[in-house]
Design a protein around this motif. Structure first.
Motif, PDB file in Angstrom:
ATOM      1  N   ASN A 142      -1.768   7.203   0.855  1.00  0.00           N
ATOM      2  CA  ASN A 142      -1.230   7.773  -0.391  1.00  0.00           C
ATOM      3  C   ASN A 142      -0.862   6.600  -1.297  1.00  0.00           C
ATOM      4  OD1 ASN A 142       1.926   9.396  -1.261  1.00  0.00           O
ATOM      5  ND2 ASN A 142       0.048   9.282  -2.432  1.00  0.00           N
ATOM      6  N   GLY A 143      -1.457   6.560  -2.477  1.00  0.00           N
ATOM      7  CA  GLY A 143      -1.149   5.475  -3.405  1.00  0.00           C
ATOM      8  C   GLY A 143      -2.392   5.018  -4.127  1.00  0.00           C
ATOM      9  N   ASN A 144      -2.360   3.808  -4.610  1.00  0.00           N
ATOM     10  CA  ASN A 144      -3.518   3.253  -5.313  1.00  0.00           C
ATOM     11  C   ASN A 144      -3.502   1.738  -5.166  1.00  0.00           C
ATOM     12  OD1 ASN A 144      -5.822   3.496  -7.077  1.00  0.00           O
ATOM     13  ND2 ASN A 144      -4.571   2.588  -8.685  1.00  0.00           N
ATOM     14  N   ILE A 145      -4.627   1.186  -4.720  1.00  0.00           N
ATOM     15  CA  ILE A 145      -4.730  -0.260  -4.549  1.00  0.00           C
ATOM     16  C   ILE A 145      -5.293  -0.845  -5.845  1.00  0.00           C
ATOM     17  CG2 ILE A 145      -5.702  -2.137  -3.143  1.00  0.00           C
ATOM     18  CD1 ILE A 145      -3.777  -0.202  -1.634  1.00  0.00           C
ATOM     19  N   ILE A 146      -4.455  -1.605  -6.540  1.00  0.00           N
ATOM     20  CA  ILE A 146      -4.847  -2.105  -7.863  1.00  0.00           C
ATOM     21  C   ILE A 146      -5.998  -3.106  -7.762  1.00  0.00           C
ATOM     22  CG2 ILE A 146      -4.030  -3.380  -9.897  1.00  0.00           C
ATOM     23  CD1 ILE A 146      -1.204  -2.397  -9.241  1.00  0.00           C
ATOM     24  N   ASN A 147      -5.974  -3.941  -6.734  1.00  0.00           N
ATOM     25  CA  ASN A 147      -7.006  -4.987  -6.635  1.00  0.00           C
ATOM     26  C   ASN A 147      -8.144  -4.598  -5.686  1.00  0.00           C
ATOM     27  OD1 ASN A 147      -5.344  -5.159  -4.396  1.00  0.00           O
ATOM     28  ND2 ASN A 147      -5.516  -7.387  -4.204  1.00  0.00           N
ATOM     29  N   ALA A 148      -8.351  -3.278  -5.512  1.00  0.00           N
ATOM     30  CA  ALA A 148      -9.382  -2.814  -4.569  1.00  0.00           C
ATOM     31  C   ALA A 148     -10.784  -3.303  -4.958  1.00  0.00           C
ATOM     32  CB  ALA A 148      -9.365  -1.290  -4.499  1.00  0.00           C
ATOM     33  N   LYS A 149     -11.049  -3.354  -6.266  1.00  0.00           N
ATOM     34  CA  LYS A 149     -12.398  -3.710  -6.711  1.00  0.00           C
ATOM     35  C   LYS A 149     -12.742  -5.141  -6.286  1.00  0.00           C
ATOM     36  CE  LYS A 149     -15.147  -3.443 -10.877  1.00  0.00           C
ATOM     37  NZ  LYS A 149     -15.035  -3.423 -12.342  1.00  0.00           N
ATOM     38  N   GLU A 150     -11.812  -6.073  -6.573  1.00  0.00           N
ATOM     39  CA  GLU A 150     -12.058  -7.476  -6.203  1.00  0.00           C
ATOM     40  C   GLU A 150     -12.201  -7.624  -4.683  1.00  0.00           C
ATOM     41  OE1 GLU A 150      -9.934  -6.189  -8.469  1.00  0.00           O
ATOM     42  OE2 GLU A 150      -8.594  -7.772  -9.158  1.00  0.00           O
ATOM     43  N   LEU A 151     -11.305  -6.938  -3.954  1.00  0.00           N
ATOM     44  CA  LEU A 151     -11.349  -7.033  -2.488  1.00  0.00           C
ATOM     45  C   LEU A 151     -12.674  -6.489  -1.958  1.00  0.00           C
ATOM     46  CD1 LEU A 151      -7.715  -5.823  -1.684  1.00  0.00           C
ATOM     47  CD2 LEU A 151      -8.622  -8.125  -1.327  1.00  0.00           C
ATOM     48  N   ARG A 152     -13.110  -5.415  -2.539  1.00  0.00           N
ATOM     49  CA  ARG A 152     -14.348  -4.779  -2.094  1.00  0.00           C
ATOM     50  C   ARG A 152     -15.536  -5.710  -2.298  1.00  0.00           C
ATOM     51  NH1 ARG A 152     -15.017   0.803  -1.816  1.00  0.00           N
ATOM     52  NH2 ARG A 152     -17.177   1.402  -1.718  1.00  0.00           N
ATOM     53  N   VAL A 155      -9.183 -12.061  12.707  1.00  0.00           N
ATOM     54  CA  VAL A 155      -9.428 -12.385  14.121  1.00  0.00           C
ATOM     55  C   VAL A 155      -8.092 -12.695  14.784  1.00  0.00           C
ATOM     56  CG1 VAL A 155     -11.839 -13.133  14.165  1.00  0.00           C
ATOM     57  CG2 VAL A 155     -10.096 -14.660  13.265  1.00  0.00           C
ATOM     58  N   THR A 156      -7.418 -11.663  15.204  1.00  0.00           N
ATOM     59  CA  THR A 156      -6.101 -11.829  15.815  1.00  0.00           C
ATOM     60  C   THR A 156      -5.759 -10.500  16.476  1.00  0.00           C
ATOM     61  OG1 THR A 156      -3.773 -12.222  15.284  1.00  0.00           O
ATOM     62  CG2 THR A 156      -5.066 -11.253  13.528  1.00  0.00           C
ATOM     63  N   SER A 157      -4.500 -10.283  16.857  1.00  0.00           N
ATOM     64  CA  SER A 157      -4.141  -8.988  17.437  1.00  0.00           C
ATOM     65  C   SER A 157      -4.141  -7.933  16.329  1.00  0.00           C
ATOM     66  CB  SER A 157      -2.741  -9.053  18.040  1.00  0.00           C
ATOM     67  OG  SER A 157      -1.798  -9.210  16.998  1.00  0.00           O
ATOM     68  N   LEU A 158      -4.174  -6.651  16.720  1.00  0.00           N
ATOM     69  CA  LEU A 158      -4.208  -5.591  15.705  1.00  0.00           C
ATOM     70  C   LEU A 158      -2.984  -5.657  14.794  1.00  0.00           C
ATOM     71  CD1 LEU A 158      -5.449  -3.002  14.499  1.00  0.00           C
ATOM     72  CD2 LEU A 158      -4.159  -1.704  16.193  1.00  0.00           C
ATOM     73  N   GLU A 159      -1.818  -5.865  15.396  1.00  0.00           N
ATOM     74  CA  GLU A 159      -0.592  -5.920  14.588  1.00  0.00           C
ATOM     75  C   GLU A 159      -0.678  -7.006  13.517  1.00  0.00           C
ATOM     76  OE1 GLU A 159       2.337  -4.746  17.984  1.00  0.00           O
ATOM     77  OE2 GLU A 159       3.283  -6.248  16.696  1.00  0.00           O
ATOM     78  N   ASN A 160      -1.092  -8.192  13.954  1.00  0.00           N
ATOM     79  CA  ASN A 160      -1.220  -9.299  13.001  1.00  0.00           C
ATOM     80  C   ASN A 160      -2.336  -9.051  11.996  1.00  0.00           C
ATOM     81  OD1 ASN A 160       0.899 -10.781  13.897  1.00  0.00           O
ATOM     82  ND2 ASN A 160      -0.307 -11.913  15.411  1.00  0.00           N
ATOM     83  N   ALA A 161      -3.404  -8.426  12.479  1.00  0.00           N
ATOM     84  CA  ALA A 161      -4.528  -8.134  11.570  1.00  0.00           C
ATOM     85  C   ALA A 161      -4.057  -7.207  10.451  1.00  0.00           C
ATOM     86  CB  ALA A 161      -5.677  -7.489  12.348  1.00  0.00           C
ATOM     87  N   ILE A 162      -3.256  -6.207  10.808  1.00  0.00           N
ATOM     88  CA  ILE A 162      -2.756  -5.285   9.777  1.00  0.00           C
ATOM     89  C   ILE A 162      -1.838  -6.043   8.815  1.00  0.00           C
ATOM     90  CG2 ILE A 162      -1.320  -3.243   9.358  1.00  0.00           C
ATOM     91  CD1 ILE A 162      -2.397  -2.064  11.975  1.00  0.00           C
ATOM     92  N   SER A 163      -0.930  -6.857   9.372  1.00  0.00           N
ATOM     93  CA  SER A 163      -0.004  -7.615   8.504  1.00  0.00           C
ATOM     94  C   SER A 163      -0.785  -8.496   7.533  1.00  0.00           C
ATOM     95  CB  SER A 163       0.907  -8.514   9.342  1.00  0.00           C
ATOM     96  OG  SER A 163       1.689  -7.735  10.184  1.00  0.00           O
ATOM     97  N   LYS A 164      -1.799  -9.175   8.061  1.00  0.00           N
ATOM     98  CA  LYS A 164      -2.585 -10.070   7.190  1.00  0.00           C
ATOM     99  C   LYS A 164      -3.353  -9.276   6.142  1.00  0.00           C
ATOM    100  CE  LYS A 164      -3.017 -14.136   9.936  1.00  0.00           C
ATOM    101  NZ  LYS A 164      -3.806 -15.061  10.712  1.00  0.00           N
ATOM    102  N   ALA A 165      -3.884  -8.144   6.548  1.00  0.00           N
ATOM    103  CA  ALA A 165      -4.616  -7.306   5.592  1.00  0.00           C
ATOM    104  C   ALA A 165      -3.678  -6.841   4.476  1.00  0.00           C
ATOM    105  CB  ALA A 165      -5.218  -6.099   6.311  1.00  0.00           C
ATOM    106  N   LEU A 166      -2.467  -6.444   4.847  1.00  0.00           N
ATOM    107  CA  LEU A 166      -1.521  -5.942   3.840  1.00  0.00           C
ATOM    108  C   LEU A 166      -1.179  -7.013   2.820  1.00  0.00           C
ATOM    109  CD1 LEU A 166       1.010  -3.918   6.056  1.00  0.00           C
ATOM    110  CD2 LEU A 166      -0.972  -3.069   4.810  1.00  0.00           C
ATOM    111  N   CYS A 167      -1.141  -8.272   3.283  1.00  0.00           N
ATOM    112  CA  CYS A 167      -0.794  -9.359   2.364  1.00  0.00           C
ATOM    113  C   CYS A 167      -1.819  -9.539   1.260  1.00  0.00           C
ATOM    114  CB  CYS A 167      -0.627 -10.660   3.132  1.00  0.00           C
ATOM    115  SG  CYS A 167       0.869 -10.642   4.106  1.00  0.00           S
ATOM    116  N   LYS A 168      -2.995  -9.007   1.461  1.00  0.00           N
ATOM    117  CA  LYS A 168      -4.034  -9.128   0.428  1.00  0.00           C
ATOM    118  C   LYS A 168      -4.000  -7.960  -0.558  1.00  0.00           C
ATOM    119  CE  LYS A 168      -7.230 -11.636   3.450  1.00  0.00           C
ATOM    120  NZ  LYS A 168      -7.003 -12.972   2.912  1.00  0.00           N
ATOM    121  N   LEU A 169      -3.212  -6.944  -0.248  1.00  0.00           N
ATOM    122  CA  LEU A 169      -3.205  -5.751  -1.099  1.00  0.00           C
ATOM    123  C   LEU A 169      -2.197  -5.879  -2.222  1.00  0.00           C
ATOM    124  CD1 LEU A 169      -3.196  -2.872   1.559  1.00  0.00           C
ATOM    125  CD2 LEU A 169      -5.164  -3.871   0.388  1.00  0.00           C
ATOM    126  N   ASN A 170      -2.566  -5.388  -3.368  1.00  0.00           N
ATOM    127  CA  ASN A 170      -1.641  -5.286  -4.488  1.00  0.00           C
ATOM    128  C   ASN A 170      -1.684  -3.837  -4.971  1.00  0.00           C
ATOM    129  OD1 ASN A 170       0.062  -5.751  -6.588  1.00  0.00           O
ATOM    130  ND2 ASN A 170      -1.407  -6.883  -7.832  1.00  0.00           N
TER     131      ASN A 170
END
Ligand code: SF4
Length: 467
Positions: A113-123, A150-165
């Motif tokens: 639920n929401g909207n990722i502002i930088n989705a286009k660049e990430l994609r 390339v890490t554990s799932l928990e860390n992978a999610i944390s790292k992925a979130l850091c790229k989202l705006n």
């Protein structure tokens, strides 16, 4: 048609449950029904049965899409579900959620639920790195960002979130965990509940109530909750200096029974009416709400002024399918078709009509006309929120400024256009008082956007800590 047709649309509702006796999908179905007001274009449920994931998604309402046979096929102990109204990505079945991906961490399902502002660049950068997308939904980049680590799932999610705006309240399901995440500013609500030995995560506490679950607490902005067989752990992924829950959740979107960040929605709407009465004690004989959105504010206004409240406007039909009408002409036609006014309670009276918000103005024009035709002596329109003038980038379809009546007309001009004797909006201060000093996003009222695309979320990164 109903009066909600010209209101802004919430993007989505999410629900997830883990640890039931094979009825996770049925409980998710009930949770989604309670969240139907958050999205009516498509819905879906993904569940884990033993070690394999099953998904069913379709365009339409929850009760039209699912039946006993489909839910039986989805039987399992863990499930997540989604109701959708699209703001990014068209209304295609490919964009219905939950989205799933077979990853290096196993199969993952995600509802957003929401909207990722930088989705286009990430994609673009993910596609250049070889990721293949199956939808046009912004949410899909989250799955691919997770799979890119390339890490554990928990860390992978944390790292992925850091790229989202942007704005995101997420539920993620793996074969043995349910994960709930709220973005660093908490634009969209998300809460945790307990159902016997099972845990659930939902967009609104009303969805927890609907299945008989006990509310535990809201997911905090920037927090990730991981629930598995050992219980639930909290990881504060982002340090949050402030919160920015969408004010429109309180004004209009959320179910009145829901409580978001410790503020009950119905009570906040009642206080908006009280504040409106304090700011604008208009002489009137009767208060009438615009159904259903103006009801609680009208109650607050009438009680503060000790004026009679009459439900003078009513609907002939309750056709939920007509909630989303694509064109202005259709919206206007539907107003005439389904709204009726009770002349007996307003004839020769000074009528004060209350609505929660004024976005396009279409419904108000028709309603004022109907009320006058029914014999009202005066018609005053009071709006329990400030003028909506700016687009939203955080998961609500207020995107075209040209469609916002307050963006291009003065209050006097709007009043004239609507045909009312007077028009008043609740002030921003009055709104904040009604929300008991909640820190909220007010960007569509005041253009003060809490997130710019240049914000570097990595700076907010904190060390994870277990609860
Ligand atoms: S801009 Fe308006 S609709 Fe969008 S999140 Fe902020 S308050 Fe809500």
């Amino acid at each position: 048609m109903n009066c909600e047709q010209e209101k802004p649309k919430e993007e989505c509702g999410v629900f997830g449950i883990i640890g039931t006796n094979d009825d996770a999908a049925s409980l998710t179905f009930s949770g989604l029904k309670a969240l139907q007001h958050r999205g009516q274009e498509s819905c879906g449920i993904a569940s884990f049965h033993k070690m394999s994931m099953r998904t069913f998604k379709a365009l339409g309402l929850v009760t039209d899409v699912f039946n006993d046979e489909i839910l039986a096929n989805l039987a399992g102990s863990n499930a997540i579900g989604h109701v959708r109204y699209s703001t990014t990505g068209s209304n295609l079945i490919d964009n219905a959620q939950p989205l799933t991906l077979s990853t290096k961490f196993g199969e993952i399902a995600l509802a957003h639920n929401g909207n990722i502002i930088n989705a286009k660049e990430l994609r673009i950068s993910l596609a250049q790195a070889g990721h293949r997308f199956e939808s046009t939904a912004d949410s899909e980049v989250i799955l691919h960002l997770i799979n890119d680590q390339v890490t554990s799932l928990e860390n992978a999610i944390s790292k992925a979130l850091c790229k989202l705006n942007g704005a995101y309240s997420l539920v993620i399901m793996t074969k043995n965990a349910l994960i709930g995440i709220r973005d660093p500013l908490g634009f969209r609500p998300l809460c945790i509940g307990r159902f016997g030995n099972a845990y659930c995560i939902a967009s609104e506490s009303f969805a927890l109530q609907s299945i008989g679950a006990t509310f535990i607490r809201d997911v905090a902005p920037g927090e990730m909750i991981i629930i598995n067989e050992t219980g639930f752990k909290s990881h504060q992924i982002f340090q949050t200096q402030r919160k920015c829950c969408c004010a429109f959740e309180y004004i209009y979107f959320a179910h009145p029974s829901s409580t978001i960040d410790s503020v009950n929605v119905e009570m906040s709407r009642f206080r908006m009416g009280q504040e409106l009465a304090r700011e604008y004690p208009v002489d009137a004989d009767v208060v009438i709400p615009v159904p259903r959105s103006g009801r609680h504010a009208a109650l607050g206004y009438a009680s503060a002024r000790q004026l009679p409240l009459e439900e003078a406007i009513f609907k002939i039909t309750q056709n939920e399918r007509s909630f989303i009408q694509p064109t202005q002409t259709l919206r206007e036609l539907m107003v005439v078709k389904t709204l009726r006014v009770q002349p007996e309670v307003i004839r020769s009276k000074r009528v004060l009509m209350i609505d929660d918000s004024l976005v396009r103005g279409t419904t108000s024009v028709k309603l004022v006309k109907l009320i006058r035709e029914a014999g009202a002596r005066e018609v005053h329109l009071l709006i329990a929120s400030p003028p909506v003038q700016f687009p939203c980038y955080y998961g609500v379809d207020i995107s075209e400024q040209t469609e916002l009546i307050a963006a291009h007309m003065s209050v006097d001009k709007i009043c004239q256009y609507i045909g009312a004797d007077s028009l008043y909006y609740l002030s921003q201060d009055g709104l904040l008082k009604s929300l008991i000093a909640q820190e909220v996003c007010l960007a569509c009222f005041n253009e003060q956007y809490p997130l710019k695309s240049s914000v570097c979320l990595d700076k907010l990164m904190l060390n994870s800590q277990s609860a």
